[in-house]
Design a protein around this motif. Sequence first.
Motif, PDB file in Angstrom:
ATOM      1  N   GLY A 330       0.790  -1.226   0.000  1.00 23.60           N
ATOM      2  CA  GLY A 330       0.000   0.000   0.000  1.00 23.60           C
ATOM      3  C   GLY A 330       0.817   1.268   0.000  1.00 23.60           C
ATOM      4  N   ARG A 331       2.113   1.196   0.196  1.00 31.50           N
ATOM      5  CA  ARG A 331       2.972   2.389   0.168  1.00 31.50           C
ATOM      6  C   ARG A 331       3.366   2.706  -1.266  1.00 31.50           C
ATOM      7  N   PRO A 332       3.699   3.975  -1.559  1.00 30.57           N
ATOM      8  CA  PRO A 332       4.095   4.324  -2.931  1.00 30.57           C
ATOM      9  C   PRO A 332       5.383   3.605  -3.336  1.00 30.57           C
ATOM     10  N   VAL A 333       5.542   3.420  -4.620  1.00 32.63           N
ATOM     11  CA  VAL A 333       6.717   2.760  -5.154  1.00 32.63           C
ATOM     12  C   VAL A 333       7.925   3.686  -5.007  1.00 32.63           C
ATOM     13  N   HIS A 334       9.113   3.092  -4.837  1.00 33.86           N
ATOM     14  CA  HIS A 334      10.329   3.885  -4.712  1.00 33.86           C
ATOM     15  C   HIS A 334      10.588   4.659  -5.998  1.00 33.86           C
ATOM     16  N   ARG A 335      11.253   5.784  -5.832  1.00 36.18           N
ATOM     17  CA  ARG A 335      11.625   6.591  -6.992  1.00 36.18           C
ATOM     18  C   ARG A 335      12.591   5.821  -7.870  1.00 36.18           C
ATOM     19  N   GLY A 336      12.437   5.998  -9.160  1.00 35.37           N
ATOM     20  CA  GLY A 336      13.258   5.274 -10.112  1.00 35.37           C
ATOM     21  C   GLY A 336      12.624   3.993 -10.599  1.00 35.37           C
ATOM     22  N   GLU A 337      11.561   3.501  -9.895  1.00 36.73           N
ATOM     23  CA  GLU A 337      10.885   2.267 -10.289  1.00 36.73           C
ATOM     24  C   GLU A 337       9.403   2.483 -10.594  1.00 36.73           C
ATOM     25  N   ARG A 338       8.931   3.704 -10.437  1.00 34.12           N
ATOM     26  CA  ARG A 338       7.484   3.942 -10.560  1.00 34.12           C
ATOM     27  C   ARG A 338       6.988   3.709 -11.988  1.00 34.12           C
ATOM     28  N   ASP A 339       7.670   4.296 -12.959  1.00 37.67           N
ATOM     29  CA  ASP A 339       7.238   4.116 -14.342  1.00 37.67           C
ATOM     30  C   ASP A 339       7.403   2.674 -14.789  1.00 37.67           C
ATOM     31  N   LEU A 340       8.437   1.982 -14.279  1.00 36.30           N
ATOM     32  CA  LEU A 340       8.667   0.590 -14.663  1.00 36.30           C
ATOM     33  C   LEU A 340       7.551  -0.310 -14.142  1.00 36.30           C
ATOM     34  N   TRP A 341       7.162  -0.146 -12.886  1.00 36.37           N
ATOM     35  CA  TRP A 341       6.084  -0.966 -12.324  1.00 36.37           C
ATOM     36  C   TRP A 341       4.757  -0.676 -13.014  1.00 36.37           C
ATOM     37  N   LEU A 342       4.463   0.601 -13.228  1.00 29.00           N
ATOM     38  CA  LEU A 342       3.196   0.951 -13.884  1.00 29.00           C
ATOM     39  C   LEU A 342       3.125   0.368 -15.286  1.00 29.00           C
ATOM     40  N   PRO A 367      -1.958   6.477  -7.942  1.00 36.62           N
ATOM     41  CA  PRO A 367      -1.520   6.799  -6.568  1.00 36.62           C
ATOM     42  C   PRO A 367      -0.706   5.693  -5.917  1.00 36.62           C
ATOM     43  N   LEU A 368      -0.979   4.430  -6.283  1.00 39.45           N
ATOM     44  CA  LEU A 368      -0.200   3.337  -5.711  1.00 39.45           C
ATOM     45  C   LEU A 368       1.252   3.381  -6.152  1.00 39.45           C
ATOM     46  N   CYS A 369       1.499   3.896  -7.360  1.00 39.14           N
ATOM     47  CA  CYS A 369       2.858   4.021  -7.872  1.00 39.14           C
ATOM     48  C   CYS A 369       3.486   5.375  -7.548  1.00 39.14           C
ATOM     49  N   GLY A 370       2.788   6.214  -6.777  1.00 41.12           N
ATOM     50  CA  GLY A 370       3.341   7.516  -6.424  1.00 41.12           C
ATOM     51  C   GLY A 370       3.340   8.501  -7.566  1.00 41.12           C
ATOM     52  N   LEU A 371       2.381   8.377  -8.486  1.00 42.74           N
ATOM     53  CA  LEU A 371       2.301   9.252  -9.651  1.00 42.74           C
ATOM     54  C   LEU A 371       0.952   9.944  -9.690  1.00 42.74           C
ATOM     55  N   SER A 372       0.921  11.095 -10.352  1.00 44.69           N
ATOM     56  CA  SER A 372      -0.364  11.730 -10.620  1.00 44.69           C
ATOM     57  C   SER A 372      -1.049  11.031 -11.795  1.00 44.69           C
ATOM     58  N   LYS A 373      -2.336  11.264 -11.948  1.00 42.46           N
ATOM     59  CA  LYS A 373      -3.052  10.618 -13.052  1.00 42.46           C
ATOM     60  C   LYS A 373      -2.492  11.056 -14.406  1.00 42.46           C
ATOM     61  N   ARG A 374      -2.078  12.296 -14.496  1.00 43.26           N
ATOM     62  CA  ARG A 374      -1.526  12.790 -15.755  1.00 43.26           C
ATOM     63  C   ARG A 374      -0.203  12.085 -16.069  1.00 43.26           C
ATOM     64  N   GLU A 375       0.663  11.947 -15.060  1.00 47.62           N
ATOM     65  CA  GLU A 375       1.929  11.258 -15.283  1.00 47.62           C
ATOM     66  C   GLU A 375       1.706   9.788 -15.628  1.00 47.62           C
ATOM     67  N   ALA A 376       0.779   9.136 -14.918  1.00 46.78           N
ATOM     68  CA  ALA A 376       0.522   7.723 -15.175  1.00 46.78           C
ATOM     69  C   ALA A 376      -0.023   7.508 -16.586  1.00 46.78           C
TER      70      ALA A 376
END
Length: 626
Positions: A330-342, A367-376
């Motif tokens: 439930g915590r946001p994904v670490h920086r550097g891995e957010r786009d990869l997981w999404l 939000p689970l990946c620590g990104l805004s909807k626009r970024e995701a």
Amino acid sequence: MSDTILAPEGAQAARPGRFSAFDSPLGYRRQPTAVFEPGLADLRTENMRGPSYAAMLHPHDTRGVVVMAYRDTYTKRDGTRGYKTANGGATGDELRRVVDVLEPFSITMNSFRRDPKDPDAHRLSPCKATWNLAGLNACWVDLDYYNRVAWRGRPPEEVAAAVVERCEDLGWPMPSYVLASGQGLLVSWLHTRQSPSALPVWLAMQKRILTEFDDFGPDRGASNPTMAFKLPGVQNEKNSVPARIVWPTTFGDLERYAFDVLRAAVLPYTPQQVAAHRKTQARERAAKAEKRAARKAAGIVVPPPKLTYETFARAVHRDLTRLFERRFRGRPVHRGERDLWLFSLVKAAAWTMTVRELEAEVDRLAPLCGLSKREARGYAKAAVRKAQRAASGRMDPRGGGKVSDPRYKLNPRHLVGDLGVTVAEMKDKDLDLRVLLSDGVKREREAARSQGRRKAAGAKPRDATQAARLALGQRALAKRAAGMTVAAVAAEEGVSVAQVEKAQREARQVAAIGKPAAKAKPGRPRKPSRRTGFDKAAPRPAKTRPENPYGSTGSIDACARGDVGAGAVVASPVEGYDVLVRSIAPHCDDTDARSALTGPAGVIVSDEAYADVPDFLRHLLPGGEA
């Protein structure tokens, strides 16, 4: 257009007039070789800009298409002008002019094929796909070192020096250049151009490079052959820092390596070992095919499982979801891995969801990946667009005139490497991964399934079989000690003689564990040999290194200086030999034999040694009878 656009700032002052540094193939004969001609050797790389950088990556004779991304303008409905990202392509001979005009912000490291039906289509709509590769030009690793605590906040020059030191420790060639992109580093090794047939070897080299620089935060998603990176002088969107080359400092140090040399340094195995491994795999596949044919001939029909790519994608999406929930809880994904997981989750979900469901899934994961909807939505745009093409029934061309589903294919091996799935996570029973497994874990699971099938078929466990054989061997040894023969023991136990002998061997080996080894019994004394008069079976003392290893009582250096005469050098007795000379070659005459016994240094023969010499050899000694 003038050729002076190729030179970095200050080049005209250093070398006035026109020059043609890139009018011929670069670096394809000498290995390694300088990329720029000697007139540019003293120019500093930190002043390099787009045209020079593009020509360094792709030589003038490049027939393939180099794809670059640039910002294009368009007119909105309200009449105002806007900007959008567009792709353009250029061949090697037109690359400098196109880069100077379009001013792209990224360029591909490799080149791609042109459309044979429309030779000019690459200029506005180039095809940047793996199956469309035309040539491989470099190996690289994109280091997001700002995601590692040990390197966060350090200047790029310091991190580049650490990268170069790591290459020295590994015994690898130095990188051709290190580009600071504003936040991370692009470490690149330029090599001679290779055809797409070398892609498996190239991918293996990329994987090894990622492994060796794991502590620098490598971007595993940026290791595919279609990647494009920033050009020097382009500013980073987040901190407005322009990209620049931080190593080496001058043009003369830029080098391009032979692909075979780079492969031999990076990969731990040779092409001959790879060929032998492939032959072994081919034999195993042939053996499996023979077994299937034998089962089919015997009438044993094994219905194949009803599996499709959708069921496979569903299994991959299940493993990804379980791993995502276990790691982050439930915590946001670490920086550097957010786009990869999404992107990984959306890529797998595109095979099991409709387009609307996929778009809603992107908003849920943001939000689970620590990104805004626009970024995701921006990161998942390509996967959603391919899903829309698949829903409309459109197919994408592949190599060899084939067509296939436009959605991204799922490779569990790549996902395991990109996401860093550990062996502990693979073996976790609560996590219960089915597809994201390494080859070793797959073999272990197959062995467990095979054991279960044997047990279900009524086969005895191997431990029980071994224990029963050991008990049989112990009983057989006891009966043999009582005077029974092996055949009688086999008849009484109801087994074959071979089984009894094998059981006895294992029982003896088990009984000998922990016991000291028995001493060898002394042999019977033998008579002396008639020819030499020496006892062959007599024990000989162990050979030890004498204090004077060369067996001389005088100094060779002293003899050379003239302090002592040559005759003063007397050979000392050598341990382990009864007489001075044990045998003489048959081709030696009387002179050779005499010199062998006496030696050039005047060997002294004692009376005891003279008495032990056989009669037929005494005439060879000094003063012996003729």
